[in-house]
Design an enzyme around this catalytic site. Sequence first.
Site, PDB file in Angstrom:
ATOM      1  N   CYS A  81       0.812  -1.212   0.000  1.00 24.60           N
ATOM      2  CA  CYS A  81       0.000   0.000   0.000  1.00 24.60           C
ATOM      3  C   CYS A  81       0.852   1.271   0.000  1.00 24.60           C
ATOM      4  O   CYS A  81       0.385   2.326  -0.414  1.00 24.60           O
ATOM      5  CB  CYS A  81      -0.983  -0.004   1.161  1.00 24.60           C
ATOM      6  SG  CYS A  81      -0.228  -0.132   2.776  1.00 24.60           S
ATOM      7  N   TYR A  82       2.100   1.171   0.408  1.00 27.05           N
ATOM      8  CA  TYR A  82       2.973   2.344   0.407  1.00 27.05           C
ATOM      9  C   TYR A  82       3.265   2.839  -1.007  1.00 27.05           C
ATOM     10  O   TYR A  82       3.736   3.967  -1.188  1.00 27.05           O
ATOM     11  CB  TYR A  82       4.284   2.046   1.152  1.00 27.05           C
ATOM     12  CG  TYR A  82       5.133   0.966   0.527  1.00 27.05           C
ATOM     13  CD1 TYR A  82       6.087   1.279  -0.427  1.00 27.05           C
ATOM     14  CD2 TYR A  82       4.965  -0.372   0.881  1.00 27.05           C
ATOM     15  CE1 TYR A  82       6.861   0.293  -1.014  1.00 27.05           C
ATOM     16  CE2 TYR A  82       5.726  -1.360   0.313  1.00 27.05           C
ATOM     17  CZ  TYR A  82       6.675  -1.027  -0.637  1.00 27.05           C
ATOM     18  OH  TYR A  82       7.423  -2.020  -1.216  1.00 27.05           O
TER      19      TYR A  82
END
Length: 106
Positions: free
Chosen positions: A56-57
């Site tokens: 998700c980063y």
Amino acid sequence: MQSKNTFERIYDVVRQIPCGQVATYGQVAELAGNKRMSRVVGYALHVNPDPEHIPCYRVVNRFGEVSRAFAFGGENRQIELLEAEGVEFIDGKVDLKKYQWKKIRF
């Protein structure tokens, strides 16, 4: 609350973002089937059940900025993870012309 299928579609898209590249919330939303659900993408990533396998980063806002509320260590951690993959920041932003994932459709 969105169905599990919506979140799973979001996670499927995010899993495909290559190392060293980013996608925007809107881009992930569109690839997951509804270009207007970028806020849902943000929520899904905030409750990411498997951050080791769902990166998700690699998702940033439309300006190339990281999330101040990054759920897994704050904005500095998100920047560290992206820089470790070779993504550069200029004035606190990712250059989307250089690092944005080019995938348009599945």
